[in-house]
Design a protein around this motif. Structure first.
Motif, PDB file in Angstrom:
ATOM      1  N   GLN A  62      -6.091 -29.970   5.066  1.00 34.28           N
ATOM      2  CA  GLN A  62      -5.235 -28.820   4.833  1.00 34.28           C
ATOM      3  C   GLN A  62      -3.819 -29.213   4.432  1.00 34.28           C
ATOM      4  N   SER A  63      -3.491 -30.499   4.541  1.00 31.88           N
ATOM      5  CA  SER A  63      -2.173 -30.962   4.098  1.00 31.88           C
ATOM      6  C   SER A  63      -2.239 -32.444   3.735  1.00 31.88           C
ATOM      7  N   ALA A  87      -2.514 -26.743   1.797  1.00 31.44           N
ATOM      8  CA  ALA A  87      -3.523 -26.084   0.977  1.00 31.44           C
ATOM      9  C   ALA A  87      -3.147 -24.621   0.778  1.00 31.44           C
ATOM     10  N   THR A  88      -3.303 -24.136  -0.461  1.00 27.58           N
ATOM     11  CA  THR A  88      -2.987 -22.739  -0.767  1.00 27.58           C
ATOM     12  C   THR A  88      -4.228 -21.863  -0.771  1.00 27.58           C
ATOM     13  N   GLY A  89      -5.397 -22.479  -0.817  1.00 25.19           N
ATOM     14  CA  GLY A  89      -6.635 -21.729  -0.952  1.00 25.19           C
ATOM     15  C   GLY A  89      -6.975 -21.419  -2.402  1.00 25.19           C
ATOM     16  N   GLU A  90      -6.089 -21.812  -3.321  1.00 24.11           N
ATOM     17  CA  GLU A  90      -6.304 -21.600  -4.742  1.00 24.11           C
ATOM     18  C   GLU A  90      -6.920 -22.848  -5.361  1.00 24.11           C
ATOM     19  N   TYR A 150      -2.298 -27.515  -3.688  1.00 25.30           N
ATOM     20  CA  TYR A 150      -1.475 -27.733  -2.493  1.00 25.30           C
ATOM     21  C   TYR A 150      -0.027 -27.504  -2.901  1.00 25.30           C
ATOM     22  N   ARG A 151       0.785 -26.971  -1.971  1.00 31.37           N
ATOM     23  CA  ARG A 151       2.169 -26.648  -2.318  1.00 31.37           C
ATOM     24  C   ARG A 151       3.064 -26.820  -1.085  1.00 31.37           C
ATOM     25  N   GLY A 152       4.295 -27.284  -1.326  1.00 32.33           N
ATOM     26  CA  GLY A 152       5.278 -27.386  -0.252  1.00 32.33           C
ATOM     27  C   GLY A 152       6.467 -28.236  -0.644  1.00 32.33           C
ATOM     28  N   GLU A 153       7.625 -27.893  -0.131  1.00 36.01           N
ATOM     29  CA  GLU A 153       8.861 -28.663  -0.303  1.00 36.01           C
ATOM     30  C   GLU A 153       9.184 -28.939  -1.769  1.00 36.01           C
ATOM     31  N   GLY A 154       8.932 -27.945  -2.636  1.00 35.86           N
ATOM     32  CA  GLY A 154       9.254 -28.103  -4.050  1.00 35.86           C
ATOM     33  C   GLY A 154       8.202 -28.830  -4.866  1.00 35.86           C
ATOM     34  N   VAL A 155       7.087 -29.175  -4.247  1.00 37.02           N
ATOM     35  CA  VAL A 155       6.026 -29.915  -4.923  1.00 37.02           C
ATOM     36  C   VAL A 155       4.774 -29.042  -4.980  1.00 37.02           C
ATOM     37  N   GLU A 156       4.135 -29.038  -6.145  1.00 35.75           N
ATOM     38  CA  GLU A 156       2.874 -28.332  -6.345  1.00 35.75           C
ATOM     39  C   GLU A 156       1.896 -29.325  -6.945  1.00 35.75           C
ATOM     40  N   ALA A 157       0.721 -29.466  -6.321  1.00 36.50           N
ATOM     41  CA  ALA A 157      -0.218 -30.493  -6.759  1.00 36.50           C
ATOM     42  C   ALA A 157      -1.653 -30.013  -6.660  1.00 36.50           C
ATOM     43  N   ASP A 158      -2.464 -30.447  -7.610  1.00 41.29           N
ATOM     44  CA  ASP A 158      -3.913 -30.311  -7.525  1.00 41.29           C
ATOM     45  C   ASP A 158      -4.401 -31.664  -7.031  1.00 41.29           C
TER      46      ASP A 158
END
Length: 102
Positions: free
Chosen positions: A6-7, A37-40, A49-57
């Protein structure tokens, strides 16, 4: 119920870290971020996954970053992103602010 993590902690490091002389990549990180994890599903087909200004697959099976944006932009040349080694603990890297926008 999912078995996917989840992270993850993502490290942005200089590309030339191959010769670390005993240091870990985390010690050379210019920036770190814990992403949740965003669930997307991302455009790459992997979980987003998203957090702290970072978005990643991220492919959770191989712990590979398939797509990445830092503060809405791709990484500058000479920088790479990697998943922090397991066992480091969530968000355990010291954080250094570095220029990561294009």
């Amino acid at each position: 119920m999912t078995t996917e993590p989840q992270s993850f902690e993502i490290l942005v490091v200089p590309e030339h870290i191959e010769n670390l002389r005993g240091a870990s990549p985390a010690d050379r990180a210019l920036r770190s971020a814990v992403v949740e994890a965003t669930g997307e599903q991302g455009a790459s087909g992997y979980p987003r996954y998203r957090g702290e200004g970072v978005e990643a697959d991220i492919d959770p099976a191989t712990r590979t970053i398939e797509a990445l944006l830092v503060d809405g932009a791709e990484l500058d040349y000479g920088l790479i992103a990697m998943i922090a080694p397991e066992g480091r603990g969530r968000g355990g890297a010291r954080r250094k602010e570095g220029r990561t926008d294009g």
